[in-house]
Design an enzyme around this catalytic site. Structure first.
Site, PDB file in Angstrom:
ATOM      1  N   ASP A 132       0.848  -1.186   0.000  1.00  0.00           N
ATOM      2  CA  ASP A 132       0.000   0.000   0.000  1.00  0.00           C
ATOM      3  C   ASP A 132       0.889   1.244   0.000  1.00  0.00           C
ATOM      4  O   ASP A 132       2.008   1.206   0.506  1.00  0.00           O
ATOM      5  CB  ASP A 132      -0.909  -0.003   1.247  1.00  0.00           C
ATOM      6  CG  ASP A 132      -2.010   1.033   1.156  1.00  0.00           C
ATOM      7  OD1 ASP A 132      -3.010   0.783   0.442  1.00  0.00           O
ATOM      8  OD2 ASP A 132      -1.849   2.118   1.746  1.00  0.00           O
ATOM      9  N   HIS A 186      -8.933 -22.290  12.297  1.00  0.00           N
ATOM     10  CA  HIS A 186      -9.131 -23.668  11.823  1.00  0.00           C
ATOM     11  C   HIS A 186      -7.949 -24.099  10.962  1.00  0.00           C
ATOM     12  O   HIS A 186      -7.341 -25.146  11.164  1.00  0.00           O
ATOM     13  CB  HIS A 186     -10.439 -23.751  11.025  1.00  0.00           C
ATOM     14  CG  HIS A 186     -10.701 -25.075  10.396  1.00  0.00           C
ATOM     15  ND1 HIS A 186     -11.662 -25.944  10.854  1.00  0.00           N
ATOM     16  CD2 HIS A 186     -10.129 -25.684   9.327  1.00  0.00           C
ATOM     17  CE1 HIS A 186     -11.645 -27.037  10.108  1.00  0.00           C
ATOM     18  NE2 HIS A 186     -10.736 -26.903   9.166  1.00  0.00           N
ATOM     19  N   GLU A 187      -7.602 -23.261  10.020  1.00  0.00           N
ATOM     20  CA  GLU A 187      -6.532 -23.612   9.079  1.00  0.00           C
ATOM     21  C   GLU A 187      -5.180 -23.660   9.753  1.00  0.00           C
ATOM     22  O   GLU A 187      -4.395 -24.586   9.523  1.00  0.00           O
ATOM     23  CB  GLU A 187      -6.517 -22.629   7.910  1.00  0.00           C
ATOM     24  CG  GLU A 187      -7.735 -22.743   7.022  1.00  0.00           C
ATOM     25  CD  GLU A 187      -8.031 -24.171   6.600  1.00  0.00           C
ATOM     26  OE1 GLU A 187      -9.214 -24.514   6.527  1.00  0.00           O
ATOM     27  OE2 GLU A 187      -7.091 -24.961   6.379  1.00  0.00           O
ATOM     28  N   HIS A 246      -4.659 -26.766  11.615  1.00  0.00           N
ATOM     29  CA  HIS A 246      -4.216 -27.886  10.765  1.00  0.00           C
ATOM     30  C   HIS A 246      -2.679 -27.930  10.752  1.00  0.00           C
ATOM     31  O   HIS A 246      -2.068 -28.995  10.792  1.00  0.00           O
ATOM     32  CB  HIS A 246      -4.730 -27.748   9.336  1.00  0.00           C
ATOM     33  CG  HIS A 246      -6.127 -28.244   9.126  1.00  0.00           C
ATOM     34  ND1 HIS A 246      -6.579 -29.458   9.596  1.00  0.00           N
ATOM     35  CD2 HIS A 246      -7.170 -27.694   8.464  1.00  0.00           C
ATOM     36  CE1 HIS A 246      -7.848 -29.640   9.237  1.00  0.00           C
ATOM     37  NE2 HIS A 246      -8.240 -28.569   8.552  1.00  0.00           N
ATOM     38  N   TYR A 268      -5.103 -37.493   7.525  1.00  0.00           N
ATOM     39  CA  TYR A 268      -6.308 -36.824   7.049  1.00  0.00           C
ATOM     40  C   TYR A 268      -7.217 -37.797   6.293  1.00  0.00           C
ATOM     41  O   TYR A 268      -7.550 -37.617   5.118  1.00  0.00           O
ATOM     42  CB  TYR A 268      -5.926 -35.640   6.152  1.00  0.00           C
ATOM     43  CG  TYR A 268      -6.963 -34.550   6.073  1.00  0.00           C
ATOM     44  CD1 TYR A 268      -7.556 -34.214   4.861  1.00  0.00           C
ATOM     45  CD2 TYR A 268      -7.350 -33.836   7.212  1.00  0.00           C
ATOM     46  CE1 TYR A 268      -8.504 -33.202   4.779  1.00  0.00           C
ATOM     47  CE2 TYR A 268      -8.296 -32.830   7.138  1.00  0.00           C
ATOM     48  CZ  TYR A 268      -8.869 -32.512   5.919  1.00  0.00           C
ATOM     49  OH  TYR A 268      -9.797 -31.502   5.852  1.00  0.00           O
ATOM     50  N   GLU A 315      -9.994 -32.667  11.669  1.00  0.00           N
ATOM     51  CA  GLU A 315     -10.961 -31.607  11.395  1.00  0.00           C
ATOM     52  C   GLU A 315     -11.567 -31.034  12.671  1.00  0.00           C
ATOM     53  O   GLU A 315     -11.708 -29.819  12.831  1.00  0.00           O
ATOM     54  CB  GLU A 315     -12.085 -32.136  10.490  1.00  0.00           C
ATOM     55  CG  GLU A 315     -11.774 -31.993   9.028  1.00  0.00           C
ATOM     56  CD  GLU A 315     -11.582 -30.534   8.659  1.00  0.00           C
ATOM     57  OE1 GLU A 315     -12.468 -29.706   8.944  1.00  0.00           O
ATOM     58  OE2 GLU A 315     -10.517 -30.212   8.097  1.00  0.00           O
ATOM     59  N   GLU A 326     -19.365 -18.741  10.138  1.00  0.00           N
ATOM     60  CA  GLU A 326     -20.557 -17.891   9.971  1.00  0.00           C
ATOM     61  C   GLU A 326     -20.241 -16.502   9.412  1.00  0.00           C
ATOM     62  O   GLU A 326     -21.102 -15.918   8.733  1.00  0.00           O
ATOM     63  CB  GLU A 326     -21.338 -17.766  11.289  1.00  0.00           C
ATOM     64  CG  GLU A 326     -20.664 -16.926  12.361  1.00  0.00           C
ATOM     65  CD  GLU A 326     -19.524 -17.653  13.066  1.00  0.00           C
ATOM     66  OE1 GLU A 326     -19.321 -18.857  12.809  1.00  0.00           O
ATOM     67  OE2 GLU A 326     -18.829 -16.989  13.868  1.00  0.00           O
ATOM     68  N   TYR A 343     -19.640 -17.333   5.438  1.00  0.00           N
ATOM     69  CA  TYR A 343     -20.494 -18.285   4.720  1.00  0.00           C
ATOM     70  C   TYR A 343     -21.785 -17.595   4.252  1.00  0.00           C
ATOM     71  O   TYR A 343     -22.391 -16.850   5.035  1.00  0.00           O
ATOM     72  CB  TYR A 343     -20.841 -19.462   5.639  1.00  0.00           C
ATOM     73  CG  TYR A 343     -21.569 -20.589   4.949  1.00  0.00           C
ATOM     74  CD1 TYR A 343     -22.863 -20.944   5.321  1.00  0.00           C
ATOM     75  CD2 TYR A 343     -20.963 -21.279   3.904  1.00  0.00           C
ATOM     76  CE1 TYR A 343     -23.534 -21.971   4.673  1.00  0.00           C
ATOM     77  CE2 TYR A 343     -21.631 -22.316   3.251  1.00  0.00           C
ATOM     78  CZ  TYR A 343     -22.911 -22.653   3.641  1.00  0.00           C
ATOM     79  OH  TYR A 343     -23.574 -23.663   2.989  1.00  0.00           O
ATOM     80  N   THR A 344     -22.146 -17.772   3.005  1.00  0.00           N
ATOM     81  CA  THR A 344     -23.354 -17.181   2.403  1.00  0.00           C
ATOM     82  C   THR A 344     -23.591 -15.743   2.878  1.00  0.00           C
ATOM     83  O   THR A 344     -24.517 -15.467   3.665  1.00  0.00           O
ATOM     84  CB  THR A 344     -24.597 -18.032   2.711  1.00  0.00           C
ATOM     85  OG1 THR A 344     -24.778 -18.083   4.130  1.00  0.00           O
ATOM     86  CG2 THR A 344     -24.479 -19.416   2.122  1.00  0.00           C
ATOM     87  N   ASP A 359     -14.611 -37.491   0.369  1.00  0.00           N
ATOM     88  CA  ASP A 359     -14.059 -36.511   1.324  1.00  0.00           C
ATOM     89  C   ASP A 359     -13.117 -37.176   2.328  1.00  0.00           C
ATOM     90  O   ASP A 359     -13.218 -36.998   3.553  1.00  0.00           O
ATOM     91  CB  ASP A 359     -15.180 -35.761   2.054  1.00  0.00           C
ATOM     92  CG  ASP A 359     -14.674 -34.616   2.926  1.00  0.00           C
ATOM     93  OD1 ASP A 359     -13.639 -33.998   2.555  1.00  0.00           O
ATOM     94  OD2 ASP A 359     -15.291 -34.346   3.971  1.00  0.00           O
ATOM     95  N   HIS A 375     -15.105 -34.179   6.874  1.00  0.00           N
ATOM     96  CA  HIS A 375     -15.892 -32.980   7.203  1.00  0.00           C
ATOM     97  C   HIS A 375     -17.308 -33.327   7.636  1.00  0.00           C
ATOM     98  O   HIS A 375     -18.097 -32.445   7.957  1.00  0.00           O
ATOM     99  CB  HIS A 375     -15.945 -32.036   5.998  1.00  0.00           C
ATOM    100  CG  HIS A 375     -14.633 -31.397   5.669  1.00  0.00           C
ATOM    101  ND1 HIS A 375     -13.807 -31.876   4.680  1.00  0.00           N
ATOM    102  CD2 HIS A 375     -14.004 -30.343   6.219  1.00  0.00           C
ATOM    103  CE1 HIS A 375     -12.722 -31.125   4.626  1.00  0.00           C
ATOM    104  NE2 HIS A 375     -12.803 -30.195   5.542  1.00  0.00           N
TER     105      HIS A 375
END
Ligand code: L5W
Ligand code: ZN
Length: 304
Positions: free
Chosen positions: A60, A145-146, A149, A160, A169, A188, A191-192, A224, A229
């Site tokens: 920047d 979460h990631e 991992h 996994y 997971e 949340e 998501y969507t 999966d 998951h």
């Protein structure tokens, strides 16, 4: 002026103001945080909607990271810093490898990419397609979460696939809760974006998003990676029951100890119960109320 650590600010994916630890050099500001103890550097780059990583440093001109397109960069950098601080302050762990390795996050990966992942060396976040997902670094629980991992990979190494994978997971979802404990929902905040009140998963009510919460409903599948998951709903429910019963602080201690001391690559749900019970015994005694609460939680999901 020589190069130096600087303090900037920006707006995240959902418009929230975020203070940023940045770096100035020769007229340009970088998302490069050198404020952490013991040399742990946090840096954020952009793939510019391609797939070659780590891509290019996010830059920047005036240290005000306020462009809409910079929201993903701002949140990846800010949230990675929060997760770094959590592991250091709560568990005395210096970065994902406990050796202060640099934490790299690459955003704007791919085109309309509805996912995020740890690739063994760094974090990668898609922008989402704007319908299923907003840019995924916008959720602190997703970032936690990631990065969990990464911690799991360097500690228990839970394979996994099948039960060890579902446990892998679940560890990521449970530590996602520890970072973002305002609700029992996962994802949340990204998501969507057009739909309020929903999430990717729920730890308190896995069934709300199509996951089992009892061994009787374990899904035998090869998709999966053996339903990692899906079946994570079972240890997630046990996690919800455990945390609700013994409190967040005690739960953090026994979960971190189970993950870093007792679990192994092939641990299954029953091994997780045993590891958490042993951790509870180590901290609080084998006849303690904490120990009994853990046993009860896993009984309720049918894991012995
Ligand atoms: O559960 C996951 N990965 O194992 C997710 C899927 C969507 C969010 C980003 C990555 C969580
Ligand atoms: Zn995951």
């Amino acid at each position: 002026v020589t190069a130096s650590a600087t303090s900037g600010y920006g707006y995240g994916v959902n418009g929230g103001y975020k203070a940023l630890n940045t770096y100035y050099s020769s007229g340009t500001y970088y998302l490069y945080d050198v404020t952490k103890p013991m040399s742990g550097v946090i840096r954020t780059t952009t793939a510019k909607n391609g797939t070659s990583i780590p891509g290019w440093y996010s830059v920047d001109s005036n240290n005000a990271w306020t462009a809409y397109s910079q929201g993903a960069d701002v949140d990846a950098h800010y949230n990675a810093g929060k997760v770094y601080d959590y592991y250091y302050n709560t568990h005395n762990r210096n970065s994902y490898d406990n050796s202060g390795s640099t934490l790299t996050s690459t955003v704007h990966y791919g085109s309309n990419y509805n996912n995020a992942f740890w690739n063994g060396s760094q974090m990668v976040y898609g922008d989402g397609d704007g319908s299923t997902f907003a840019p995924l670094s916008g959720a602190l629980d997703v970032v936690a979460h990631e990065l969990t991992h990464a911690v799991t990979e360097r500690t228990a190494g839970l394979q996994y696939q099948y039960q060890s994978g579902a446990l892998n997971e679940s560890m990521s979802d449970v530590f996602g809760y520890f970072l973002d404990s305002g609700d029992w929902l996962m994802g949340e905040d990204v998501y969507t974006p057009g739909v309020g009140g929903d999430a990717l998963r729920s730890l308190s009510n896995p069934e709300a998003y199509g996951q089992p919460s009892h061994m009787n409903d374990y899904v035998n599948t090869s998709s999966d990676n053996g339903g990692v998951h899906t079946n994570s709903g079972i240890p997630n429910k046990a996690g919800y029951l455990t945390i609700s019963s013994i409190g967040k602080s005690a739960a953090e201690k026994i979960y971190y100890r189970a993950l870093t001391v007792y679990l192994t690559p092939t641990s299954d749900f029953s091994d997780a119960r045993a590891a958490l019970l042993q951790s509870a015994a180590d901290y609080y005694g084998s006849g303690s109320s904490t120990y009994n609460a853990v046993a009860n939680a896993w009984n309720q999901v049918g894991v012995y």
